[in-house]
Motif scaffolding. Structure first.
Motif, PDB file in Angstrom:
ATOM      1  N   GLN A  38       0.842  -1.198   0.000  1.00 34.52           N
ATOM      2  CA  GLN A  38       0.000   0.000   0.000  1.00 34.52           C
ATOM      3  C   GLN A  38       0.873   1.243   0.000  1.00 34.52           C
ATOM      4  O   GLN A  38       2.051   1.195   0.372  1.00 34.52           O
ATOM      5  N   ASP A  43       0.676   5.032   1.737  1.00 36.19           N
ATOM      6  CA  ASP A  43      -0.037   5.829   2.733  1.00 36.19           C
ATOM      7  C   ASP A  43       0.288   7.300   2.502  1.00 36.19           C
ATOM      8  O   ASP A  43       1.401   7.750   2.726  1.00 36.19           O
ATOM      9  N   LYS A 100      -4.878   5.600   2.471  1.00 37.08           N
ATOM     10  CA  LYS A 100      -4.150   4.421   2.007  1.00 37.08           C
ATOM     11  C   LYS A 100      -4.675   3.963   0.647  1.00 37.08           C
ATOM     12  O   LYS A 100      -5.879   3.894   0.429  1.00 37.08           O
TER      13      LYS A 100
END
Length: 376
Positions: free
Chosen positions: A68, A70, A74
């Protein structure tokens, strides 16, 4: 001979490591979308800036199970058959933004990005370009000042500490003395924040060149201390006044800060009216309720100071300036409650609001708006 062999071996190892790094410029960039971020490390092709202020990320992590990005929000990355993970963000506001890679639940800095100390760790960063013609936060063909790193021993902290000091263009060739702005970073940051993420020198060079701000010295100290007030008054200010040509009186001193630094500005500025004629509070405000850090809520003592000497504060503070990054700023509600208390007491202040939340684009704008008001 052994030294030559060792040198060649190290060169071979380093070359192998570089070739193994993902997203290096091994292909013609004209075949890639958008353009590389200006904060990428040398030769890193991703992240890339796309039309509409979006960012494309691509990370090679063939053994990862989940990746992911951020950015406050996210984003899930999608894996291709080559083990590359990619995503495209929503539109972002102009200016600097922290971001992290989250690989299988662990937040890390992106090796393709320059690193910045924020959120109490080394973070990555992307810079979204400002509109064409908006050169306020970009290097221009104007006289430039510089930022100097100064180390000093603090008796208050019983340790060596560091400050960053902006000196305006012409400081070394002039004999004049200058007013001083003491400018504080936010929580999870340090004395590097206003210099690196905030672009203080660029902002000030451009303002001074246009005649919009007085030439001034700006002192960016480390606010991570158990006794900020004494650190500032007994250590930082005396050091600056001994080592730089400055005007050592309240009318030529300002104190400002963002977030945590805004609370430090309130807590050190309100009881020390004899030190400062200007206060700037960016994206901050006293806690409306008992703080989550323990110790209860002691802000009433400051309201009492303001109440007892209301006329002094209204007369002696040439600027009591408060800014906020819109309703999405996490400090918005505390700030609104604080200003209502000021209104009830009768304290004069100036309020400035710009969209962007609790982010560096807002704080750059705050400095750009605040600095021209100083030392007139």
């Amino acid at each position: 001979m052994n030294r030559i062999f060792t040198f060649l071996l190290l060169q071979s190892v380093c070359l192998g490591a570089l070739l193994a790094q993902p997203n290096r410029r091994t292909q013609d960039e004209s075949t890639l979308p958008g353009k590389r971020s200006e904060l990428n490390v040398r030769n890193a092709t991703y992240p890339r800036l796309l039309p509409g202020n979006r960012i494309e990320f691509k990370i090679k992590a063939p053994d990862a199970q989940k990746v992911q990005i951020d950015l406050g929000r996210k984003y899930d990355l999608v894996r291709n058959t080559n083990g590359e993970w990619s995503c495209i963000t929503d539109s972002l506001t102009q200016g600097f933004h922290y971001y992290f890679l989250i690989i299988d639940g662990v937040s890390v800095a992106d090796p393709a990005s320059e690193s910045f100390y924020g959120c109490s760790m080394m973070a990555s960063g992307v810079e979204i370009p400002y509109p064409d013609g908006d050169t306020r936060f970009h290097i221009a063909d104007v006289p430039h000042g510089d930022i100097r790193i100064k180390r000093y021993f603090s008796k208050t902290a019983n340790s060596w500490r560091r400050m960053f000091v902006y000196c305006p263009p012409g400081y070394d060739t002039s004999t004049q003395s200058y007013p001083v702005l003491y400018l504080q970073h936010g929580g999870g940051e340090d004395e590097r924040g206003w210099s690196n993420q905030g672009r203080t020198d660029i902002i000030m060079d451009n303002l001074i060149a246009k005649g919009k701000a007085e030439p001034m010295i700006i002192v960016m100290t480390d606010g991570n201390t158990n006794d900020f007030e004494n650190e500032l008054l007994k250590e930082c200010i005396p050091f600056i006044e001994k080592n730089f040509r400055v005007k050592a009186n309240r009318n030529n001193r300002a104190l400002a800060g963002l977030s945590m630094g805004g609370i430090q500005t309130l807590n050190a500025g309100i009881p020390n009216l004899d030190y400062f004629a200007y206060l700037g509070v960016f994206s901050s405000g006293w806690w409306a309720n008992p703080t989550p850090f323990g110790g209860g809520n002691d802000t009433e003592k400051y309201y009492k100071m303001l109440q007892n000497k209301k006329d002094d504060y209204n007369t002696k503070l040439k600027q009591f300036w408060i800014s906020m990054g819109g309703k999405e700023d996490i400090a918005y509600n505390n700030c609104q409650i604080m200003m209502k208390r000021f209104d009830q007491i009768g304290i004069k202040y100036t309020y400035f609001e710009t969209p962007g939340g609790h982010t560096w684009p807002v704080w750059r704008e705050s400095l750009y708006q605040f600095a021209p008001l100083l030392f007139k």
